[in-house]
Design a protein around this motif. Structure first.
Motif, mmCIF file in Angstrom:
data_model
loop_
_atom_site.group_PDB
_atom_site.id
_atom_site.type_symbol
_atom_site.label_atom_id
_atom_site.label_comp_id
_atom_site.label_asym_id
_atom_site.label_seq_id
_atom_site.Cartn_x
_atom_site.Cartn_y
_atom_site.Cartn_z
ATOM 1 N N GLU A 1 0.829 -1.210 0.000
ATOM 2 C CA GLU A 1 0.000 0.000 0.000
ATOM 3 C C GLU A 1 0.864 1.261 0.000
ATOM 4 O OE1 GLU A 1 -2.633 2.749 -0.382
ATOM 5 O OE2 GLU A 1 -3.032 0.603 -0.703
ATOM 6 N N LEU A 2 1.936 1.248 0.786
ATOM 7 C CA LEU A 2 2.844 2.401 0.808
ATOM 8 C C LEU A 2 3.435 2.627 -0.587
ATOM 9 C CD1 LEU A 2 4.558 4.534 2.358
ATOM 10 C CD2 LEU A 2 6.267 2.714 2.696
ATOM 11 N N ARG A 3 3.867 1.559 -1.216
ATOM 12 C CA ARG A 3 4.485 1.670 -2.540
ATOM 13 C C ARG A 3 3.506 2.225 -3.560
ATOM 14 N NH1 ARG A 3 5.670 -3.246 -2.741
ATOM 15 N NH2 ARG A 3 4.129 -4.063 -4.233
ATOM 16 N N ARG A 4 2.285 1.739 -3.544
ATOM 17 C CA ARG A 4 1.293 2.200 -4.521
ATOM 18 C C ARG A 4 0.864 3.636 -4.245
ATOM 19 N NH1 ARG A 4 -1.813 -3.568 -4.085
ATOM 20 N NH2 ARG A 4 -0.233 -4.761 -5.234
ATOM 21 N N ARG A 5 0.744 3.994 -2.964
ATOM 22 C CA ARG A 5 0.387 5.377 -2.634
ATOM 23 C C ARG A 5 1.488 6.327 -3.086
ATOM 24 N NH1 ARG A 5 1.892 8.437 1.459
ATOM 25 N NH2 ARG A 5 2.589 6.698 2.759
ATOM 26 N N MET A 6 2.729 5.969 -2.802
ATOM 27 C CA MET A 6 3.843 6.815 -3.238
ATOM 28 C C MET A 6 3.911 6.902 -4.760
ATOM 29 S SD MET A 6 7.173 6.216 -0.842
ATOM 30 C CE MET A 6 7.288 6.888 0.811
ATOM 31 N N GLY A 7 3.589 5.809 -5.446
ATOM 32 C CA GLY A 7 3.579 5.829 -6.902
ATOM 33 C C GLY A 7 2.534 6.792 -7.441
ATOM 34 N N ARG A 8 1.348 6.786 -6.827
ATOM 35 C CA ARG A 8 0.303 7.732 -7.257
ATOM 36 C C ARG A 8 0.751 9.168 -7.007
ATOM 37 N NH1 ARG A 8 -2.934 3.648 -4.773
ATOM 38 N NH2 ARG A 8 -3.078 4.882 -2.842
ATOM 39 N N ASN A 9 1.387 9.404 -5.861
ATOM 40 C CA ASN A 9 1.878 10.754 -5.557
ATOM 41 C C ASN A 9 2.980 11.173 -6.525
ATOM 42 O OD1 ASN A 9 0.116 10.832 -3.403
ATOM 43 N ND2 ASN A 9 1.661 10.337 -1.864
ATOM 44 N N ALA A 10 3.857 10.224 -6.865
ATOM 45 C CA ALA A 10 4.935 10.528 -7.814
ATOM 46 C C ALA A 10 4.359 10.950 -9.160
ATOM 47 C CB ALA A 10 5.847 9.312 -7.984
ATOM 48 N N LEU A 11 3.332 10.235 -9.602
ATOM 49 C CA LEU A 11 2.693 10.556 -10.877
ATOM 50 C C LEU A 11 2.111 11.967 -10.838
ATOM 51 C CD1 LEU A 11 1.889 9.306 -13.640
ATOM 52 C CD2 LEU A 11 -0.273 8.632 -12.559
ATOM 53 N N GLU A 12 1.468 12.309 -9.748
ATOM 54 C CA GLU A 12 0.850 13.625 -9.625
ATOM 55 C C GLU A 12 1.901 14.724 -9.453
ATOM 56 O OE1 GLU A 12 -1.773 16.606 -9.662
ATOM 57 O OE2 GLU A 12 -2.234 14.496 -10.084
ATOM 58 N N ASN A 13 2.852 14.496 -8.556
ATOM 59 C CA ASN A 13 3.833 15.546 -8.253
ATOM 60 C C ASN A 13 4.749 15.849 -9.432
ATOM 61 O OD1 ASN A 13 2.724 15.545 -5.707
ATOM 62 N ND2 ASN A 13 4.415 14.456 -4.726
ATOM 63 N N SER A 14 4.992 14.857 -10.268
ATOM 64 C CA SER A 14 5.914 15.053 -11.388
ATOM 65 C C SER A 14 5.283 15.817 -12.542
ATOM 66 C CB SER A 14 6.429 13.699 -11.890
ATOM 67 O OG SER A 14 5.374 12.891 -12.383
ATOM 68 N N ARG A 15 3.991 16.112 -12.450
ATOM 69 C CA ARG A 15 3.352 16.889 -13.525
ATOM 70 C C ARG A 15 3.956 18.283 -13.651
ATOM 71 N NH1 ARG A 15 -1.075 13.800 -14.974
ATOM 72 N NH2 ARG A 15 -2.016 12.577 -13.283
ATOM 73 N N ARG A 16 4.601 18.757 -12.604
ATOM 74 C CA ARG A 16 5.220 20.087 -12.685
ATOM 75 C C ARG A 16 6.372 20.121 -13.680
ATOM 76 N NH1 ARG A 16 7.265 17.662 -8.023
ATOM 77 N NH2 ARG A 16 9.491 18.009 -7.524
ATOM 78 N N TYR A 17 6.852 18.947 -14.100
ATOM 79 C CA TYR A 17 7.919 18.878 -15.101
ATOM 80 C C TYR A 17 7.373 18.602 -16.498
ATOM 81 C CZ TYR A 17 10.867 18.661 -10.976
ATOM 82 O OH TYR A 17 11.480 18.945 -9.789
ATOM 83 N N ALA A 18 6.070 18.667 -16.660
ATOM 84 C CA ALA A 18 5.476 18.510 -17.988
ATOM 85 C C ALA A 18 5.937 19.657 -18.884
ATOM 86 C CB ALA A 18 3.957 18.497 -17.900
ATOM 87 N N PRO A 19 6.128 19.394 -20.181
ATOM 88 C CA PRO A 19 6.579 20.470 -21.079
ATOM 89 C C PRO A 19 5.734 21.733 -20.999
ATOM 90 C CG PRO A 19 6.753 18.358 -22.190
ATOM 91 C CD PRO A 19 6.069 18.091 -20.872
ATOM 92 N N ALA A 20 4.418 21.584 -20.913
ATOM 93 C CA ALA A 20 3.569 22.774 -20.873
ATOM 94 C C ALA A 20 3.880 23.639 -19.659
ATOM 95 C CB ALA A 20 2.098 22.371 -20.875
ATOM 96 N N SER A 21 4.137 23.006 -18.521
ATOM 97 C CA SER A 21 4.439 23.762 -17.302
ATOM 98 C C SER A 21 5.773 24.486 -17.417
ATOM 99 C CB SER A 21 4.463 22.811 -16.096
ATOM 100 O OG SER A 21 3.209 22.206 -15.903
ATOM 101 N N VAL A 22 6.787 23.780 -17.933
ATOM 102 C CA VAL A 22 8.113 24.384 -18.049
ATOM 103 C C VAL A 22 8.111 25.485 -19.109
ATOM 104 C CG1 VAL A 22 10.539 23.935 -18.564
ATOM 105 C CG2 VAL A 22 9.232 22.282 -17.208
ATOM 106 N N VAL A 23 7.418 25.260 -20.227
ATOM 107 C CA VAL A 23 7.320 26.294 -21.267
ATOM 108 C C VAL A 23 6.617 27.538 -20.716
ATOM 109 C CG1 VAL A 23 6.210 26.880 -23.458
ATOM 110 C CG2 VAL A 23 7.480 24.742 -23.243
ATOM 111 N N ALA A 24 5.592 27.325 -19.892
ATOM 112 C CA ALA A 24 4.905 28.479 -19.302
ATOM 113 C C ALA A 24 5.861 29.290 -18.429
ATOM 114 C CB ALA A 24 3.702 28.001 -18.484
#
Length: 353
Positions: free
Chosen positions: A277-300
């Motif tokens: 459960e810890l691993r899967r929860r952290m994986g979901r958080n990683a997916l969400e938190n890493s959106r700040r490195y999406a090209p659209a965010s960095v280009v903005a």
């Protein structure tokens, strides 16, 4: 390559830069001509030597931005001195981490030059993210001493002892391959640890895992960490300079451990391996938190920086025509200095019309 000027050493591109041998009097001339002909509002250099060209040869009317993809302290002293002489002519420097940004502000003495972190971007994978069910730890990078895959293999011995059905896959190639293979044999991990070779793109391999691992002594940024997180993997990483500590939130989307500490690394991996459960929860958080490195965010972020730099110049000049990228006829073409490429320049101009 047959032009005799290509046999004459470069005078503008600094001799202390890592790739100096690829440049010449011909590339000095071609880059200078291309810069002089620019019709762009913003031009971006992509490595220190090209930033020097930008500082010395770009038109005064153009906003000049120098990227830093390594770190200031990674450069030899002679190159740092060369950069300190010419970088005051730039409008901005954009390191990829806040830590390196602080180093530039503290050590380079660049009054009037804006120094602002602008991270690398990683696009969203086209495959569904990992679901945390696979019993696989994934690592990727060049097989070189700095990446310390030996520490990862030593740490994984404890995981394999406690959970023999878990595997470690290491992707990449390099000079350490045979030494790492010998270490795997010596530790009896040949059924658990696999050197997979280089694979591009990596996203199909990240999503086959449940945990990402990074064990470098030094990372200017940490692209593989972001790649793994974008695929839904929590990442266990060394807390090395400069990037991992800015990417990973310990306990939320991964773990940070001291550099060169296989026991601490093994403990962090075991925490995630042993708690589904810890691993899967952290994986979901990683997916969400890493959106700040999406090209659209960095280009903005880049667009906002360019707008502010233009405004600081009194930037309501009229648009001057068609955007075009700078392409050199010499070896420098492989580095392609960007003319704040395409969509960014158009956005800047559109805002002022």
């Amino acid at each position: 390559q047959h032009d005799p000027r290509h046999l004459t050493p470069a005078a503008v591109f600094p001799s202390s830069e890592y790739r100096y041998r690829e440049y010449s009097a011909l590339t000095d001339e071609r880059i200078g001509e291309a810069l002089a002909s620019l019709d762009a509002d913003v031009v971006v250099g992509t490595r220190p030597g090209l930033n020097v060209h930008l500082a010395l040869q770009a038109p005064a009317r153009t906003v000049r931005v120098g990227q830093e993809h390594l770190t200031l302290d990674n450069h030899p002293p002679r190159l740092r001195r060369a950069l300190r002489r010419v970088y005051p002519r730039l409008d901005a420097i954009t390191p990829v981490t806040e830590a390196d940004t602080a180093a530039y502000r503290r050590k380079m003495r660049l009054p009037g030059v804006r120094v602002q972190a602008l991270p690398n971007s990683v696009p969203a994978p086209t495959l569904p993210p990992a679901d945390g069910r696979e019993r696989v730890v994934v690592a990727a990078g060049r097989l070189v001493p700095m990446k310390r895959f030996d520490v990862l293999i030593e740490a994984f011995a404890a995981v394999a002892t406690a959970y023999p059905d878990w595997k470690l896959r290491i992707y990449g190639r390099g000079e350490e391959q045979e030494r790492l293979r010998a270490l795997i044999e010596r530790l009896g991990l040949y059924n658990n640890v696999f050197l997979m070779g280089a694979v591009t793109p990596m996203e199909a391999e990240w999503v086959k895992g449940s945990i990402g691992a990074a064990t470098s002594d030094f990372e200017p940024f940490g692209m593989t960490i972001v790649e793994a997180m974008r695929c839904g993997l929590p990442v266990v990483s060394t807390d090395c300079p400069y990037g991992p500590g800015e990417i990973i939130t310990p306990g939320d989307d991964g773990r940070l451990v001291p550099v060169g500490a296989p026991d601490a690394l093994a403990g962090a991996l075991l925490d995630l391996v042993g708690d589904d459960e810890l691993r899967r929860r952290m994986g979901r958080n990683a997916l969400e938190n890493s959106r700040r490195y999406a090209p659209a965010s960095v280009v903005a972020e880049a667009e906002q920086l360019f707008e502010e730099l233009l405004a600081a110049r009194g930037g309501d000049r009229p648009a001057r025509g068609t955007d075009h990228a700078l392409v050199s006829g010499g070896y420098a073409a492989r580095d392609t200095m960007l003319v704040a490429a395409g969509s960014v320049v158009r956005t800047v101009r559109k805002a002022r019309r």
